[in-house]
Design a protein around this motif. Structure first.
Motif, PDB file in Angstrom:
ATOM      1  N   GLY A 187     -43.318  30.531   3.470  1.00  0.00           N
ATOM      2  CA  GLY A 187     -42.217  29.663   2.916  1.00  0.00           C
ATOM      3  C   GLY A 187     -41.312  30.681   2.237  1.00  0.00           C
ATOM      4  O   GLY A 187     -41.478  31.667   1.427  1.00  0.00           O
ATOM      5  N   LEU A 235     -44.670  27.493 -10.201  1.00  0.00           N
ATOM      6  CA  LEU A 235     -43.560  27.734  -9.268  1.00  0.00           C
ATOM      7  C   LEU A 235     -42.154  26.892  -9.474  1.00  0.00           C
ATOM      8  O   LEU A 235     -41.072  27.248  -9.290  1.00  0.00           O
ATOM      9  N   THR A 276     -48.109  26.459   0.993  1.00  0.00           N
ATOM     10  CA  THR A 276     -48.665  27.602   0.342  1.00  0.00           C
ATOM     11  C   THR A 276     -49.938  27.347  -0.656  1.00  0.00           C
ATOM     12  O   THR A 276     -50.062  26.107  -0.867  1.00  0.00           O
ATOM     13  N   VAL A 288     -44.166  23.632  -0.703  1.00  0.00           N
ATOM     14  CA  VAL A 288     -43.009  24.246  -1.201  1.00  0.00           C
ATOM     15  C   VAL A 288     -41.896  23.422  -1.382  1.00  0.00           C
ATOM     16  O   VAL A 288     -41.324  23.427  -2.256  1.00  0.00           O
TER      17      VAL A 288
END
Length: 386
Positions: free
Chosen positions: A312, A279, A272, A240
């Motif tokens: 996260g 993302l 993750t 992350v």
């Protein structure tokens, strides 16, 4: 039946066995009767008042402690009548019988005692059934209310999904048509080269080119919204913190973000299962939103920490203009926006991407106090979304 006189127990016991179908146990000492309680629990206990050792009242008090539902009766002489009445009030004795007794009268009193006990048991059972029925009804009502709430939510979600799908199809068609028309804007570069010696015309050409870029960016958002779903990309083990760093590296070339003070608070490096590009798209969008909601040189804080169970937890915090409750409630609605030139799709796309990763996105805001957007992503060990 308990009496220290064997003649009394013999005569009364015989009369009860002959005249009724009752099972009759007779004892000449209270201790014997108490010991026999382990083998049989009587419905009715008849005891003499005056007995050596344990008197009748003490004996019946012991019976009451062990058999709260038993019917108690007391045999007493005329001289002890007053004491017997006091015992009835204190121990809840059903009735006292004076010696010498009338057998028919005594049998009637015993029958009444048994009927009274049965009636009390039926009332208690009815009350218990009523209480259970009320409890079952309460649970049924609660289950019905919960099912109704879930049904309403499911119906609302279905309606919303159908509406979004319809909007998506329409938006996709509009975006396709506009993309074809915007291709014509490419002539702006050719015009700019032709009029390179005229600063005013060059400026006009540059404005046309900037307008095209803004429209293309808006159309990309509309197409992304219209496509939906995560079938087009696979989820892989992802850091992350690294994804957030990549997003911030891209944003250093963004004009609005360059004019703000970006502060990093990376307290953990959670892992993750995700798609790095999608993302990064989320975090770029959130930081851009924060920049557009703040004044020049304002601070924007981006934090990464480990949440519950290793999740996260990423937060983008600004102290900008904030949002009122009515705006917060409408966030994510297609094409709802308070920003000039926006599509209103950015945050909805971000939320969808995070949900496709098995996480969730929340927004907290207040007018004049800024906005905090928190993204929570599941830890790597948790099974990914299907």
């Amino acid at each position: 039946m308990v009496d220290d006189d064997p003649l009394v127990t013999e005569s009364l016991g015989t009369a009860l066995r002959v005249e009724t179908d009752y099972v009759v146990h007779v004892f000449n000492a209270p201790a014997q009767a108490l010991a026999a309680l382990a083998e049989a629990e009587p419905d009715v206990v008849i005891s003499d008042f005056k007995m050596p050792g344990i008197d009748g009242l003490s004996f019946l008090e012991r019976i009451r402690e062990q058999l709260p539902d038993a019917v108690l009766m007391l045999l007493t002489g005329y001289a002890d009548k007053e004491s017997a009445v006091q015992a009835i009030n204190r121990l809840g004795i059903f009735q006292y019988v004076e010696k010498p007794w009338d057998t028919s009268d005594l049998l009637l009193k015993i029958r009444n005692a048994i009927d009274r006990r049965k009636l009390r048991q039926e009332i208690e059972q009815a009350n218990a059934d009523l209480r259970q029925g009320n409890e079952d009804l309460r649970r049924s009502c609660a289950d019905l209310e919960r099912a109704n709430h879930e049904l309403k939510q499911a119906h609302q979600s279905l309606v919303q999904s159908e509406q979004l799908a319809a909007v998506g199809r329409l938006a996709d068609g509009i975006a396709h048509e506009m993309s074809s028309q915007l291709a014509m804007m490419g002539y702006a570069d050719a015009i700019r080269r032709k009029v390179a010696d005229d600063p005013e015309l060059v400026e006009f050409a540059d404005q046309l080119r900037a307008a095209q870029q803004r429209l293309v960016a808006m159309l990309d958002e509309i197409k992304d919204f219209a496509r939906g779903g995560s079938e087009g990309y696979a989820l892989q083990p992802t850091s992350v913190t690294e994804v957030v760093d990549e997003a911030l590296a891209v944003l250093q070339y963004d004009r609005d973000v360059r004019g703000r003070r970006l502060t990093r608070h990376f307290e953990a490096r959670p892992l993750t299962r995700g798609h790095r590009g999608k993302l990064a798209q989320v975090f770029i969008n959130l930081v851009r939103n924060a920049a557009q909601a703040t004044e020049a040189n304002a601070e924007i804080v981006v934090s990464v920490e480990e949440g519950q169970g290793g999740a996260g937890k990423i937060a983008v915090i600004d102290r900008g203009i904030g949002m009122a409750d009515e705006v917060l409630r409408r966030l994510g609605e297609p094409f709802f926006t308070t920003r000039a030139g926006g599509t209103g799709l950015g945050l909805g796309i971000c939320r969808r991407i995070i949900e496709e990763h098995g996480g969730h996105l929340t927004v907290e805001s207040a007018p004049g106090r800024g906005t905090t957007v928190t993204v929570t992503l599941p830890p790597l060990g948790r099974p990914g979304p299907k």
